[in-house]
Structures are given as C-alpha cells and as structure tokens.
Design a protein around this motif. Structure first.
Motif, short mmCIF file in Angstrom:
data_model
loop_
_atom_site.label_atom_id
_atom_site.label_comp_id
_atom_site.label_asym_id
_atom_site.label_seq_id
_atom_site.Cartn_x
_atom_site.Cartn_y
_atom_site.Cartn_z
N ILE A 102 0.39 -1.20 0.12
CA ILE A 102 0.18 0.13 0.38
C ILE A 102 1.42 1.32 -0.07
CG2 ILE A 102 -1.70 1.42 1.35
CD1 ILE A 102 -2.42 -1.26 2.37
N TYR A 103 2.17 1.08 0.64
CA TYR A 103 2.83 2.35 0.91
C TYR A 103 3.49 2.85 -0.44
CZ TYR A 103 7.19 3.96 1.39
OH TYR A 103 8.58 5.55 1.52
N ASN A 104 4.69 1.73 -1.37
CA ASN A 104 4.92 1.45 -2.55
C ASN A 104 3.95 1.90 -3.89
OD1 ASN A 104 7.14 0.75 -1.73
ND2 ASN A 104 7.26 -1.25 -2.10
N LYS A 105 2.79 2.00 -3.50
CA LYS A 105 1.62 2.07 -4.90
C LYS A 105 0.58 3.05 -4.28
CE LYS A 105 3.16 -1.22 -6.71
NZ LYS A 105 2.73 -2.60 -7.03
N SER A 106 0.50 3.96 -3.54
CA SER A 106 0.04 4.73 -2.61
C SER A 106 0.39 6.06 -1.88
CB SER A 106 -1.42 4.20 -1.85
OG SER A 106 -2.23 3.05 -2.86
N TYR A 152 -0.20 -0.17 -19.23
CA TYR A 152 -1.44 1.50 -19.52
C TYR A 152 -1.34 1.39 -18.50
CZ TYR A 152 0.07 0.52 -24.17
OH TYR A 152 0.02 0.55 -25.68
N LEU A 153 -1.74 0.65 -17.54
CA LEU A 153 -2.75 0.99 -15.49
C LEU A 153 -1.41 1.51 -15.12
CD1 LEU A 153 -4.89 -1.94 -15.51
CD2 LEU A 153 -5.39 0.43 -15.57
N PRO A 154 -1.51 2.15 -13.97
CA PRO A 154 -0.99 2.93 -13.29
C PRO A 154 -0.07 2.01 -12.03
CG PRO A 154 -2.89 3.88 -13.46
CD PRO A 154 -2.71 3.22 -14.11
N PRO A 155 0.76 2.20 -11.52
CA PRO A 155 0.17 0.28 -10.27
C PRO A 155 -0.01 0.95 -9.39
CG PRO A 155 2.50 2.31 -10.43
CD PRO A 155 1.35 3.17 -10.93
N PHE A 156 -0.82 0.41 -8.54
CA PHE A 156 -1.69 -0.29 -7.65
C PHE A 156 -1.58 -1.06 -6.68
CE2 PHE A 156 -4.10 -1.77 -11.12
CZ PHE A 156 -4.53 -2.68 -10.60
N PRO A 157 -1.84 -0.56 -5.74
CA PRO A 157 -1.89 -1.62 -4.74
C PRO A 157 -2.29 -3.16 -5.08
CG PRO A 157 -3.03 -0.25 -3.66
CD PRO A 157 -2.59 0.54 -5.08
N PHE A 158 -1.86 -3.75 -4.92
CA PHE A 158 -2.00 -5.47 -4.78
C PHE A 158 -1.97 -5.41 -6.70
CE2 PHE A 158 -3.42 -4.33 -0.97
CZ PHE A 158 -2.24 -5.63 -0.01
N LYS A 159 -1.61 -4.96 -7.40
CA LYS A 159 -1.48 -4.83 -8.78
C LYS A 159 -0.48 -6.29 -9.72
CE LYS A 159 -0.87 -2.94 -13.28
NZ LYS A 159 0.23 -2.21 -13.71
#
Lengths: 230, 424
Positions: free
Chosen positions: B162-166, B372-379
């Motif tokens: 969560i920290y890394n992606k958000s 194309y999708l930006p990084p998000f938690p648990f992607k």
C-alpha cells in the motif's frame, strides 16, 4: 432365395380408416432368377420391394431372404442384413452429391462392422470397372450423365456382393437409350448368376426378365415368363 | 459403424455444408469463449484477494475474547484458557497475541532511504509469540531485547504494498521492498499520543528496528515480540496478564469447522476480519463474474439452439441422403451417432477456438494492464486464472452445448423412414 407368405401392409387412409396396399402377397423367387413385378403407380410395388429388402419392417406376414427370416430382426440386425445380403437400386439414383463416384460406391463400407479400407477400395474399383465407369471414378455425380449415375448406383449396390439386387423403377429417370444400357447391364449380371427383382411399370424391363408378375389390388398374379424366360 | 468410418462420414458431412458448420461453431465459440474468460477472471481476482489482499491461512483460526468481558464475570483470554485451547484435539499450536495497551507515537525526522522524511504518526503495536513470526525475522532474533537495544519489529508486506503504490508516489518517496526495510530503525514513544490522553505515568521511549516482513504481521502497525508487549504493559501498570487474541493452528483444514465450534463453546469468539473481508469481497467478485458467466451460459444455450435449428434444417434437406445410408446398411443408431458426432465436432472446434481466444484475450489484457495501467496496491501480473479445469471445462462445455442442441435433430434423423424418402 426370396420367400414371402401372406404379406399384408396397410396405411392410414387419412379418414380414420386403413388402406390395404398389400393383401396376403405370396412370392417365391429362386436363386439366380430375374423377376419383374409390374404395376401401376401406387399399386404397392415399391412397398413390397422395401419389405423384401428389410427397409420396411411394419407389415404382417413372413419374409425370408437368403435363409434369413426378416420379421423379428432388430433395427441393427436389419441394417446388417441390408449391408451384406441385398443391394438397392432406385429410380432417383440417390447418390450423395458431395462424394466422388468411388466414394459413393464405398458408402456401404462405411456401415460395415468389419471394414477393410484397402480391400473395400479394390472391390469398389472392381465393381466400377464392371459397370464400365472405372475411368470416371473420381468424378462427382454432377459430372456424370443420368445413365452413368445409375450405373454408379448399381456398382454401390454390388459392393458387398449381395445375394439379391432389388431395383425400384431403375430406368424411370433414363431416356430410352441409357435405359436400354442399364437393362443390358442387368441381363449381364443375371447371366453371371445374380438374383434380380425389379419393380417397374415399364414393359422393356419385363422383356428382360425371366418371370413377370403383376401387382394389382394388393395381390400378385403371375403373367408368365418374360422375354428372358427359358 | 467403426469410429474411423464415423469420422470420415462426419468430415464429409461437414465439408458438404462448411458455411453452416462454421456459423454453428462460431456461436459455440462466442459462448464458450466469454464463459471461460469471465470464469478465469473471477478465479483470478478471487485468488488475488485470497493470496495478496486478504491472505488467509485456511488452517489458522483467529480467536478473541468476547466483546464484553468484565473481570471474572466474562471470559478472559488468560494463560489458563490458552492452555485449554492448546489441549483441544484439533489444535496443533497456539500463538498468543497481546496489544500494547497504551497509545504510542512515532516522531521521525531524517534520512529515509535516500529521501528526507519528517513524520509524526500514531503507532499500534502488537506482541505475538515468536513461534508464529520468528522465522520471518531475518536481521536479529525475534525476542525481547536487552535494555538499550532496539525492539525487533516485523512489518506487514501488505502495508509495504500500500505504501509503494499509494503513499510513496505522490510524496516522491522511494519504493520499499521487504529486504530494503530491514534494519530501518525509528523512535516510538509509548504512552504518548496526538489524539488521545495518555495514561498516568511517563512516556516510555524506545527504538523499533524492522527485522522482517510478513503477511501475518499486523496490517496497520508494528508487530513485536510478545514478551516486549507484556513488559511495556506491565511497566505502564495496564493489563499484562490477558491476551488480545490467539491464533490457533488446526491439525488440518478439514477440522477447522469443528475447531471453531469448540472455541465458541468455550465462550470465545472467532475474530478473523481478514478472512471475513476476503470472503465478503471474494463473494462479491464471484457474484459479479457469475452474472457474466451466466450471461455466457445463455449464449451457449443460444448456440445450442442455433445448432438445433441448423441441424434440423440440414436434416430436412438430407432426408434422402439419410435414407440411402439406411438402405446400404446404416442403423438408426448409426444415423444418430453421425448427427451427434457432427455436432460434437462443431462443439469441439467452437469450444477449442473460443477457449483459445479467451486465453489470448486475457493475455492481451494483462499485457495492456502492465503497459498502460498506473501502479496500484496489489496490482497483479495477471488478472486471470486459466487452470486446466477451466480450459478443458470450456471445451467440454462447447461439446456438451452442441450435443444438447443436436439431441433432438439426431433422434428425428434416426426416425426418418427410408422407405418413404427413397420412394419419392
């Protein structure tokens, strides 16, 4: 070869009753005989032929062909009987339009319980040669004349070496010349020992037969020997 | 009729009406393809939820005292009750947990993996038995440290995600990995808070050093050795005898329902929010994908109906062909087999192509997601789970749909009276 006793066949007449097409028909055909059954359209000739060949099992009476009693046989047993014991020739040829001549001749082999692809093909070529069409074995039915189509149908009927050839108006769709060629072929097959039973309303087939019968009013009557009678 | 003869006749029949065959197969292809796609998507998302977002060890059961537990009138989760839990037949191990029962605050100002960080954050701390998370401690033993040494802490891998992606990207903070955070040390003031009044007594100053990361660590807080939590609670004169909860390891997953019943009989409650969230979200995902799968199933039914209609029409025009087959030795069963085999081949081809299309489409979407999708938690790397059961099941469904559609026509074909059609 063929023995039919008291064969009766009725159809619904559409008014709640029954129309009797065959009424206690008795028939004996010896092995190697060429018998023609004459009759008007709708007299029941084709019905009798279908019963004798095991295509129609909805009748009363007793039919034997080549020692096989047909009544009581299951659908699968009747199918095997048709595959091995009889050959049918129809007025409309009934060739499969998308199959080459040789594949049409091979059609009975598809339904054999013991197919042998190589032996079947050799036999198909043999019977095509017998009817004079080996050179056209790769052609589709649409690429053949009417007489040639009927000869392919005869070759198909001969593939498994049937005991009896059952012919339903075999020259009905042919002109006089090609019809005569087909009849000549029947005579040759008969001379070679094949039993033939043809139902027709054409005199020229009766002229080729040994014995001529007439089906009228649901019963068979003997018209004596035909033109091929001995 | 032998299988070889049947195959040849089927191929001949299909070649005769290739356009109709391809149209029928296309219907099956769309139905099966969409069904496989949605089922694989549902399974894939459910797996992400189960394994990444709310990871749950199915053999573990989280136990807590009941919400109302007042002194000796309630069910306290003390050592005696822990011993009783450990004595249960289905329990392989019991891991105790105790929250630090006083507020805590971390004030940090300094270097943070190449960046400068200034933060003040409320900290939750929970002590757990070393046997549960000890193997995750890679830097130093997971045990109460001697005076003056930092407290070993284990962070949640989910918190890192969560920290890394958000959290990190908008603040230009570095990305962290479980290995990178090892050794990071930050101050914690126990009995100190920005939002609630501290208890009587002085703050307890300590340093916490990250020694590992684990899925089983507390999500929004730091997981420390149980003995450390007991020591801090005791020093602050708060309850240091009863446990906040316990994790039970069942002897087998099959015994979990029985174990849950036994725990409830003891007056304790099952407190497993991750499992509940996971199941709730998983059910929501499965319901959504099931709706799409149902729609796809309807497409399969339509495909079956289309096959039924196409075969019925075809059989009408093939009546004399079927009649001659009967005349030269085909039985009713042969004709039925022929029609069913033609349909099965349509279903096999349609189902196979549909399944392959679903797999390729899923792969394309995964590739597009990565690109194309930006990084998000648990992607995830993939949103799909194309197990062999799904793919083989898809093909089998195609065959089944075709066979269902062909059942009626095959019976009608077998019932054709050869004497009647050949006399015409």
């Amino acid at each position: 070869m063929i023995s039919a006793h008291s064969v009766r066949k009725t159809y619904p007449d559409g008014q709640g009753g029954e129309a009797r097409v065959l009424d206690r028909v008795d028939l004996e055909v010896k092995a190697g005989e060429f018998v023609a059954i004459l009759g008007r359209s709708g007299s029941g000739k084709s019905t009798l032929l279908h019963i004798l060949g095991g295509l129609d099992s909805d009748y009363q009476g007793e039919v034997q062909l080549g020692g096989t009693l047909l009544s009581g046989l299951s659908d699968r047993q009747l199918a095997k009987f048709r595959n091995r014991q009889v050959g049918f020739v129809f007025q409309a040829f009934h060739l499969l339009p998308n199959l080459r001549a040789i594949d049409n001749v091979l059609l009975p082999a598809f339904f054999s319980s013991r197919p042998d692809a190589e032996a079947d093909r050799q036999r198909a070529q043999l019977v095509l040669a017998r009817v004079g069409l080996l050179a056209k074995s790769e052609r589709l039915p649409s690429q053949l004349s009417g007489g040639e189509r009927q000869r392919v149908a005869i070759a198909r009927a001969l593939l498994h070496g049937p005991k009896v050839l059952l012919c339903d108006e075999p020259t009905g769709n042919l002109d006089e010349h090609t019809g005569a060629e087909v009849i000549a072929l029947f005579r040759e097959l008969h001379r070679e020992g094949l039993t033939l039973l043809a139902v027709t309303h054409e005199e020229r087939i009766s002229a080729a037969a040994q014995r001529v019968l007439k089906l009228e009013g649901g019963t068979l009557s003997d018209l004596g020997t035909g033109g091929n009678g001995h | 009729m032998t299988a070889r003869s049947l195959t040849r006749l089927v191929l001949l029949g299909i070649r005769r009406d290739l356009g109709g065959t391809l149209f029928s197969a296309f219907g099956v292809c769309i139905g099966v393809g969409s069904l496989v796609f949605f089922v694989a998507f549902g399974l894939g998302v459910a797996r992400i939820i189960r394994e990444k977002i709310f990871p749950v060890d199915r053999a573990m059961v989280e136990v807590a005292p009941p919400a109302i537990s007042v002194g000796s009138f309630g069910t306290r989760l003390d050592q005696e009750r822990i011993n009783r839990l450990a004595a249960l037949e289905d329990v392989a191990a019991v891991y105790r947990k105790m929250n630090v029962r006083l507020p805590a605050l971390s004030r940090y100002e300094g270097a943070f993996f190449g960046a400068q960080l200034r933060m003040r954050v409320e900290v939750l701390a929970m002590g757990v038995d070393a046997a549960l998370l000890g193997k995750e401690a890679r830097l130093s033993p997971f045990a109460d440290p001697p005076p003056g040494q930092p407290i070993p802490g284990i962070v949640s891998t989910r918190l890192l995600e969560i920290y890394n992606k958000s959290f990190a990207p908008p603040r230009n903070l570095p990305q962290l990995t479980p290995t990178l955070v090892l050794g990071f040390t930050f101050p914690v003031e126990f009995n100190s808070s920005m939002i609630s009044a501290p208890l009587a007594g002085e703050p307890i100053h300590a340093q916490v050093q990250v020694v590992g990361a684990s899925d089983h660590a507390m999500l929004a807080g730091i997981t420390i050795p149980l003995e450390t939590a007991i020591r801090i609670n005791r020093a602050a004169h708060v309850d240091a005898d009863t446990f906040t909860g316990a994790t039970l390891l069942a002897r087998s997953v099959d015994r979990v329902p029985h174990l849950v019943a036994e725990v409830k009989k003891m007056g304790l409650k099952i407190d497993d929010p991750d499992r509940q969230y996971g199941e709730t979200v998983g059910v929501a995902v499965m319901l959504t994908t099931s709706a799409f799968a149902l729609l796809s199933g309807l497409i399969c039914l339509l495909a079956a109906a289309n096959i039924a209609h196409a075969l019925s029409t075809s059989i009408g025009s093939r009546a004399s062909e079927i009649g001659i087959m009967r005349a030269v030795g085909g039985s009713r069963a042969d004709i039925r087999s022929l029609i069913l085999a033609e349909a099965a081949l349509i279903g096999l081809v349609g189902g196979g192509v549909g399944t392959l299309g679903a797999v390729l489409f899923g792969r394309a979407l995964d590739a597009a997601s990565q690109a194309y999708l930006p990084p998000f938690p648990f992607k995830p790397e993939t949103f799909f789970q194309y197990s062999w059961e799904v793919t083989v099941g898809g093909i089998a469904l195609g065959v089944l749909a075709a066979l269902v559609g062909a059942y009626g026509p095959s019976r009608r074909a077998a019932a054709i009276d050869p004497a009647q059609v050949l006399a015409q």
